[in-house]
Design a protein around this motif. Structure first.
Motif, mmCIF file in Angstrom:
data_model
loop_
_atom_site.group_PDB
_atom_site.id
_atom_site.type_symbol
_atom_site.label_atom_id
_atom_site.label_comp_id
_atom_site.label_asym_id
_atom_site.label_seq_id
_atom_site.Cartn_x
_atom_site.Cartn_y
_atom_site.Cartn_z
ATOM 1 N N VAL A 1 -10.130 0.669 17.959
ATOM 2 C CA VAL A 1 -9.647 -0.499 17.531
ATOM 3 C C VAL A 1 -10.067 -1.586 18.492
ATOM 4 N N HIS A 2 -10.724 -2.694 17.948
ATOM 5 C CA HIS A 2 -11.219 -3.718 18.868
ATOM 6 C C HIS A 2 -11.069 -4.863 18.101
ATOM 7 N N ASN A 3 -11.340 -6.245 18.984
ATOM 8 C CA ASN A 3 -11.629 -7.333 18.220
ATOM 9 C C ASN A 3 -12.832 -8.113 18.535
ATOM 10 N N HIS A 4 -13.312 -9.013 17.642
ATOM 11 C CA HIS A 4 -14.507 -9.695 18.029
ATOM 12 C C HIS A 4 -14.358 -11.208 18.417
ATOM 13 N N TRP A 5 -13.179 -11.677 17.982
ATOM 14 C CA TRP A 5 -12.952 -13.053 18.243
ATOM 15 C C TRP A 5 -11.848 -13.262 19.030
ATOM 16 N N LEU A 6 -11.873 -14.382 19.828
ATOM 17 C CA LEU A 6 -10.648 -14.768 20.629
ATOM 18 C C LEU A 6 -9.803 -15.892 19.938
ATOM 19 N N PHE A 7 -8.786 -15.928 19.921
ATOM 20 C CA PHE A 7 -7.864 -17.129 19.463
ATOM 21 C C PHE A 7 -7.906 -17.298 17.728
ATOM 22 N N ASP A 8 -8.448 -16.184 17.161
ATOM 23 C CA ASP A 8 -8.391 -16.105 15.728
ATOM 24 C C ASP A 8 -6.907 -16.059 15.178
ATOM 25 N N LYS A 9 -6.689 -16.722 14.140
ATOM 26 C CA LYS A 9 -5.438 -16.450 13.169
ATOM 27 C C LYS A 9 -5.733 -16.557 11.718
ATOM 28 N N PRO A 10 -5.329 -15.316 11.192
ATOM 29 C CA PRO A 10 -4.377 -14.336 11.622
ATOM 30 C C PRO A 10 -5.452 -13.721 12.713
ATOM 31 N N ARG A 11 -4.665 -12.644 13.610
ATOM 32 C CA ARG A 11 -5.275 -11.939 14.439
ATOM 33 C C ARG A 11 -5.887 -10.873 13.612
ATOM 34 N N LEU A 12 -7.521 -10.545 13.582
ATOM 35 C CA LEU A 12 -7.986 -9.740 12.999
ATOM 36 C C LEU A 12 -8.644 -8.682 14.024
ATOM 37 N N MET A 13 -8.597 -7.402 13.762
ATOM 38 C CA MET A 13 -8.954 -6.357 14.470
ATOM 39 C C MET A 13 -9.817 -5.335 13.721
ATOM 40 N N TYR A 14 -10.716 -4.637 14.272
ATOM 41 C CA TYR A 14 -11.727 -3.647 13.662
ATOM 42 C C TYR A 14 -11.182 -2.366 13.939
ATOM 43 N N MET A 15 -11.114 -1.542 12.975
ATOM 44 C CA MET A 15 -10.610 -0.033 13.200
ATOM 45 C C MET A 15 -11.793 0.947 12.712
ATOM 46 N N HIS A 16 -12.220 1.561 13.442
ATOM 47 C CA HIS A 16 -13.151 2.816 13.121
ATOM 48 C C HIS A 16 -12.587 4.224 13.096
ATOM 49 N N TRP A 17 -13.167 5.022 12.120
ATOM 50 C CA TRP A 17 -12.480 6.392 12.053
ATOM 51 C C TRP A 17 -13.421 7.439 11.698
ATOM 52 N N GLU A 18 -13.290 8.661 11.866
ATOM 53 C CA GLU A 18 -14.272 9.935 11.605
ATOM 54 C C GLU A 18 -13.652 10.871 11.314
ATOM 55 N N ASN A 19 -14.609 11.683 10.721
ATOM 56 C CA ASN A 19 -14.216 13.308 10.392
ATOM 57 C C ASN A 19 -15.631 13.944 10.045
ATOM 58 N N VAL A 20 -15.554 15.484 10.645
ATOM 59 C CA VAL A 20 -16.652 16.008 10.771
ATOM 60 C C VAL A 20 -16.451 17.107 9.611
ATOM 61 N N ASN A 21 -17.481 17.353 8.842
ATOM 62 C CA ASN A 21 -17.306 18.733 7.972
ATOM 63 C C ASN A 21 -16.320 18.338 6.914
ATOM 64 N N LEU A 22 -15.643 17.160 6.568
ATOM 65 C CA LEU A 22 -15.131 17.146 5.374
ATOM 66 C C LEU A 22 -15.799 16.703 4.262
ATOM 67 N N ASP A 23 -15.474 16.952 2.988
ATOM 68 C CA ASP A 23 -16.664 16.665 2.054
ATOM 69 C C ASP A 23 -16.437 15.073 1.947
ATOM 70 N N PRO A 24 -17.694 14.545 1.657
ATOM 71 C CA PRO A 24 -17.567 13.146 1.588
ATOM 72 C C PRO A 24 -16.722 12.287 0.476
ATOM 73 N N VAL A 25 -16.434 13.190 -0.821
ATOM 74 C CA VAL A 25 -15.637 12.754 -1.761
ATOM 75 C C VAL A 25 -14.076 12.773 -0.921
ATOM 76 N N GLU A 26 -13.866 13.796 -0.646
ATOM 77 C CA GLU A 26 -12.374 14.113 0.105
ATOM 78 C C GLU A 26 -12.246 12.932 1.204
ATOM 79 N N PHE A 27 -13.256 12.842 2.115
ATOM 80 C CA PHE A 27 -13.044 11.865 3.037
ATOM 81 C C PHE A 27 -12.694 10.386 2.264
ATOM 82 N N THR A 28 -13.601 10.202 1.350
ATOM 83 C CA THR A 28 -13.030 8.878 0.583
ATOM 84 C C THR A 28 -11.628 8.819 0.231
ATOM 85 N N ARG A 29 -11.397 9.944 -0.579
ATOM 86 C CA ARG A 29 -10.017 9.933 -1.137
ATOM 87 C C ARG A 29 -8.947 9.781 -0.262
#
Length: 78
Positions: free
Chosen positions: A38-66
């Motif tokens: 979880v991280h940000n790209h900008w300083l002093f932004d309003k509203p405060r926006l953050m970037y979240m990344h997640w992962e999984n290995v070997n879960l079917d892509p359709v199930e990961f999407t769901r």
């Protein structure tokens, strides 16, 4: 954004407001998804926006999407 690699790696990324971080992270982890950063790209932004990344290995892509969509919905993103 979701992406799927040939080696079974599934990746997710979203821009979220700061107050949405914990609900989304909790909902993803409850479904066995690993939140990698979880991280940000900008300083002093309003509203405060953050970037979240997640992962999984070997879960079917359709199930990961769901489960990614279900987690976002549970967290109140839509």
């Amino acid at each position: 954004m979701l992406s799927f690699e040939d080696n079974g790696l599934n990746l997710g990324e979203s821009v979220v407001r700061q107050k949405e971080i914990n609900p989304l992270m909790t909902a993803l982890r409850k479904r066995g998804i690993i939140v990698t950063t979880v991280h940000n790209h900008w300083l002093f932004d309003k509203p405060r926006l953050m970037y979240m990344h997640w992962e999984n290995v070997n879960l079917d892509p359709v199930e990961f999407t769901r489960v990614s969509f279900e987690a976002a919905k549970e967290a109140g993103l839509f």
